[in-house]
Write a protein that holds these residues in place. Structure first.
Motif, PDB file in Angstrom:
ATOM      1  N   TYR A  98       0.821  -1.112   0.018  1.00 31.20           N
ATOM      2  CA  TYR A  98      -0.066   0.239  -0.072  1.00 31.20           C
ATOM      3  C   TYR A  98       0.829   1.222   0.054  1.00 31.20           C
ATOM      4  O   TYR A  98       0.551   2.221  -0.767  1.00 31.20           O
ATOM      5  N   LEU A  99       1.802   1.279   0.963  1.00 30.41           N
ATOM      6  CA  LEU A  99       2.800   2.379   1.013  1.00 30.41           C
ATOM      7  C   LEU A  99       3.499   2.634  -0.437  1.00 30.41           C
ATOM      8  O   LEU A  99       3.849   3.781  -0.822  1.00 30.41           O
ATOM      9  N   ALA A 100       4.041   1.641  -1.051  1.00 31.61           N
ATOM     10  CA  ALA A 100       4.709   1.589  -2.293  1.00 31.61           C
ATOM     11  C   ALA A 100       3.778   2.134  -3.588  1.00 31.61           C
ATOM     12  O   ALA A 100       4.230   2.931  -4.235  1.00 31.61           O
ATOM     13  N   SER A 101       2.554   1.770  -3.340  1.00 26.20           N
ATOM     14  CA  SER A 101       1.366   2.077  -4.177  1.00 26.20           C
ATOM     15  C   SER A 101       1.322   3.754  -4.061  1.00 26.20           C
ATOM     16  O   SER A 101       1.031   4.369  -5.169  1.00 26.20           O
ATOM     17  N   ILE A 102       0.937   4.071  -2.791  1.00 28.33           N
ATOM     18  CA  ILE A 102       0.870   5.486  -2.714  1.00 28.33           C
ATOM     19  C   ILE A 102       1.870   6.374  -3.026  1.00 28.33           C
ATOM     20  O   ILE A 102       1.841   7.345  -3.824  1.00 28.33           O
ATOM     21  N   SER A 103       3.338   6.053  -2.755  1.00 30.19           N
ATOM     22  CA  SER A 103       4.252   6.990  -3.016  1.00 30.19           C
ATOM     23  C   SER A 103       4.651   6.803  -4.447  1.00 30.19           C
ATOM     24  O   SER A 103       4.905   7.929  -5.265  1.00 30.19           O
ATOM     25  N   GLY A 104       4.524   5.584  -5.087  1.00 28.76           N
ATOM     26  CA  GLY A 104       4.866   5.412  -6.536  1.00 28.76           C
ATOM     27  C   GLY A 104       4.002   6.170  -7.269  1.00 28.76           C
ATOM     28  O   GLY A 104       4.403   7.020  -8.254  1.00 28.76           O
ATOM     29  N   ASN A 105       2.467   6.146  -7.164  1.00 33.82           N
ATOM     30  CA  ASN A 105       1.573   6.871  -7.921  1.00 33.82           C
ATOM     31  C   ASN A 105       1.733   8.463  -7.539  1.00 33.82           C
ATOM     32  O   ASN A 105       1.439   9.164  -8.617  1.00 33.82           O
ATOM     33  N   ALA A 106       1.993   8.753  -6.438  1.00 34.40           N
ATOM     34  CA  ALA A 106       1.916  10.194  -6.199  1.00 34.40           C
ATOM     35  C   ALA A 106       3.224  10.874  -6.644  1.00 34.40           C
ATOM     36  O   ALA A 106       3.159  11.849  -7.252  1.00 34.40           O
ATOM     37  N   SER A 107       4.176   9.992  -6.740  1.00 35.32           N
ATOM     38  CA  SER A 107       5.365  10.335  -7.491  1.00 35.32           C
ATOM     39  C   SER A 107       5.413  10.708  -8.897  1.00 35.32           C
ATOM     40  O   SER A 107       5.726  11.695  -9.414  1.00 35.32           O
ATOM     41  N   ILE A 108       4.713   9.799  -9.669  1.00 35.23           N
ATOM     42  CA  ILE A 108       4.399   9.927 -11.216  1.00 35.23           C
ATOM     43  C   ILE A 108       3.325  11.088 -11.311  1.00 35.23           C
ATOM     44  O   ILE A 108       3.879  11.929 -12.306  1.00 35.23           O
ATOM     45  N   ALA A 109       2.363  11.291 -10.489  1.00 33.85           N
ATOM     46  CA  ALA A 109       1.520  12.522 -10.766  1.00 33.85           C
ATOM     47  C   ALA A 109       2.195  13.566 -10.429  1.00 33.85           C
ATOM     48  O   ALA A 109       2.022  14.739 -11.131  1.00 33.85           O
ATOM     49  N   LEU A 110       2.923  13.809  -9.615  1.00 33.73           N
ATOM     50  CA  LEU A 110       3.861  15.069  -9.307  1.00 33.73           C
ATOM     51  C   LEU A 110       4.915  15.377 -10.055  1.00 33.73           C
ATOM     52  O   LEU A 110       4.980  16.392 -10.463  1.00 33.73           O
ATOM     53  N   ILE A 111       5.597  14.274 -10.561  1.00 36.37           N
ATOM     54  CA  ILE A 111       6.756  14.631 -11.816  1.00 36.37           C
ATOM     55  C   ILE A 111       5.987  14.975 -13.142  1.00 36.37           C
ATOM     56  O   ILE A 111       6.548  15.997 -13.739  1.00 36.37           O
ATOM     57  N   ILE A 112       4.838  14.542 -13.369  1.00 39.83           N
ATOM     58  CA  ILE A 112       4.007  14.883 -14.582  1.00 39.83           C
ATOM     59  C   ILE A 112       3.600  16.465 -14.204  1.00 39.83           C
ATOM     60  O   ILE A 112       3.700  17.302 -15.321  1.00 39.83           O
ATOM     61  N   TRP A 113       3.344  16.771 -13.410  1.00 44.76           N
ATOM     62  CA  TRP A 113       2.540  18.002 -12.946  1.00 44.76           C
ATOM     63  C   TRP A 113       3.651  18.774 -12.991  1.00 44.76           C
ATOM     64  O   TRP A 113       3.515  20.256 -13.407  1.00 44.76           O
ATOM     65  N   ILE A 114       4.859  18.782 -12.366  1.00 47.80           N
ATOM     66  CA  ILE A 114       5.928  19.950 -12.146  1.00 47.80           C
ATOM     67  C   ILE A 114       7.044  19.885 -13.714  1.00 47.80           C
ATOM     68  O   ILE A 114       7.552  21.029 -13.713  1.00 47.80           O
ATOM     69  N   ASN A 115       6.705  18.951 -14.443  1.00 53.27           N
ATOM     70  CA  ASN A 115       7.670  19.019 -15.794  1.00 53.27           C
ATOM     71  C   ASN A 115       6.591  19.394 -16.953  1.00 53.27           C
ATOM     72  O   ASN A 115       5.828  18.625 -17.177  1.00 53.27           O
ATOM     73  N   ARG A 116       6.988  20.662 -17.527  1.00 50.67           N
ATOM     74  CA  ARG A 116       6.301  20.958 -18.654  1.00 50.67           C
ATOM     75  C   ARG A 116       6.364  20.212 -19.752  1.00 50.67           C
ATOM     76  O   ARG A 116       5.455  20.103 -20.593  1.00 50.67           O
ATOM     77  N   SER A 117       7.586  19.708 -19.884  1.00 52.39           N
ATOM     78  CA  SER A 117       7.832  18.892 -21.185  1.00 52.39           C
ATOM     79  C   SER A 117       7.005  17.480 -21.177  1.00 52.39           C
ATOM     80  O   SER A 117       6.585  16.917 -22.266  1.00 52.39           O
ATOM     81  N   LEU A 118       6.418  17.095 -19.846  1.00 45.59           N
ATOM     82  CA  LEU A 118       5.329  16.273 -19.665  1.00 45.59           C
ATOM     83  C   LEU A 118       3.863  16.278 -20.065  1.00 45.59           C
ATOM     84  O   LEU A 118       3.018  15.567 -19.683  1.00 45.59           O
ATOM     85  N   HIS A 119       3.893  17.791 -20.089  1.00 44.08           N
ATOM     86  CA  HIS A 119       2.229  18.261 -20.285  1.00 44.08           C
ATOM     87  C   HIS A 119       1.728  17.830 -21.666  1.00 44.08           C
ATOM     88  O   HIS A 119       1.436  18.913 -22.538  1.00 44.08           O
ATOM     89  N   THR A 120       1.403  16.646 -21.972  1.00 44.40           N
ATOM     90  CA  THR A 120       1.051  16.221 -23.014  1.00 44.40           C
ATOM     91  C   THR A 120      -0.308  15.167 -22.719  1.00 44.40           C
ATOM     92  O   THR A 120      -0.150  14.911 -21.871  1.00 44.40           O
ATOM     93  N   PRO A 121      -1.191  14.792 -23.824  1.00 41.20           N
ATOM     94  CA  PRO A 121      -2.352  14.146 -23.548  1.00 41.20           C
ATOM     95  C   PRO A 121      -1.810  12.772 -22.869  1.00 41.20           C
ATOM     96  O   PRO A 121      -2.485  12.348 -22.021  1.00 41.20           O
ATOM     97  N   MET A 122      -0.894  12.255 -23.362  1.00 43.78           N
ATOM     98  CA  MET A 122      -0.417  10.871 -22.852  1.00 43.78           C
ATOM     99  C   MET A 122      -0.346  10.785 -21.396  1.00 43.78           C
ATOM    100  O   MET A 122      -0.810  10.072 -20.702  1.00 43.78           O
TER     101      MET A 122
END
Length: 312
Positions: free
Chosen positions: A35-59
């Protein structure tokens, strides 16, 4: 008034995985880590995508949406399950509490499955119709598709949950699962459930069969287009972005189909418990690993974020 009071007094409790305290503790530690791995992993992905403009694409927008869904989905099941495993006594859940957990489980799980089909459509447009991609997958279209997934999940969850919890339940009962799943709760009813089982099958077809067929249909065209790409690097990049999505699809749809698309008469609580662990704990934990390991852009963004954090 007496019937209302009787309904409010009904409580369920969950069947333990084992009667041995040592085994229960081992299961608790394993589930807590997942559960902790799931929360930290998915939160990291969402945060990384949010703070990196290069990843602001539909995919990546859909990937971040999937990560957010997985966090909510896991949190619907895991905390109460962990408390139930850790408790030396039966952990009771009221009828409304059980209904709320079932609603959010169906709502988020259905939206998750539909969103995976939307992600397949995104890959189909990107690979098969690259010149029309910007027009077909505008931010307005992406937002509508993501909200549409949530809306469909909400409607299906509301209808099924209300239908099931209108059934009469005789007394406090043991749910043959570690959360309020549809079939185990339905089996505790003191009434005929044929209509409810038929409704569950229709919901299963709507969120599992139809999206899976759409995904399969999309990938037939995607694979055909990839083989036409002359560049080996281009083929590899296309396959890498699609293979991670396909792996998640097989994990998510495979487990759900074994439970919700099989005849209810063949339902086995033991098999259901094992399969449910896969799509409530294991799959949400593996999704971030699958997407990050097979996606170079996401991996590079994650490495840059770690370097910035360590250097600050």
């Amino acid at each position: 008034m007496e019937d209302v009071n009787q309904t409010e007094m009904i409580h369920f409790h969950f069947r333990p995985f084992s009667k041995l305290p040592e085994v229960q503790m081992l299961i608790f530690v394993t589930f807590l880590i997942m559960y902790l791995a799931s929360i930290s992993g998915n939160a990291s992905i969402a945060l990384i995508i949010w703070i990196n403009r290069s990843l602001h694409t539909p995919m990546y927008f859909f990937l971040a949406s999937l990560a957010a869904l997985e966090i909510c989905y896991s949190s619907t099941i895991a905390p109460l399950t962990l408390a139930s495993i850790l408790s030396t006594e039966k952990t009771l859940i009221s009828l409304p509490g059980c209904g709320a957990q079932m609603f959010f489980f169906i709502f988020l799980g259905s939206a998750d499955c539909v969103l995976l089909a939307v992600m397949a459509y995104d890959r189909f447009v990107a690979i098969c119709h690259p010149l029309r991609y910007a027009l077909m997958m505008s931010w307005r279209s992406c937002t509508r598709l993501a909200l549409g997934s949530l809306a469909l999940g909400f409607v299906l969850a509301m209808q099924l949950t209300v239908l099931i919890f209108r059934l009469p339940f005789c007394s406090s009962k043991e749910v043959s699962m570690f959360y309020c799943d549809v079939l185990p709760v339905m089996r505790l009813a003191c009434a005929d459930t044929q209509v409810h089982e038929a409704t569950l099958f229709v919901v299963g077809v709507t969120v599992l069969t139809i999206p899976f067929l759409l995904i399969a249909f999309s990938y037939v065209f995607i694979v055909a287009t990839i083989f036409k790409i002359r560049s080996a690097e281009g083929r590899h990049k296309a396959f890498s972005t699609c293979s991670s999505h396909l792996t998640v699809v097989l994990l998510q749809y495979g487990g759900g189909s074994l439970i919700y698309l099989c005849p209810s008469s063949s339902y086995s609580p033991e098999r259901g418990q094992v399969v449910s662990v896969v799509y409530t704990f294991i799959t949400p934990m593996l999704n971030p690993l699958i997407y990050s390991l097979r996606n170079r852009e996401l991996t590079d963004a994650l490495k840059r974020a770690v370097v910035r954090f360590l250097s600050s």
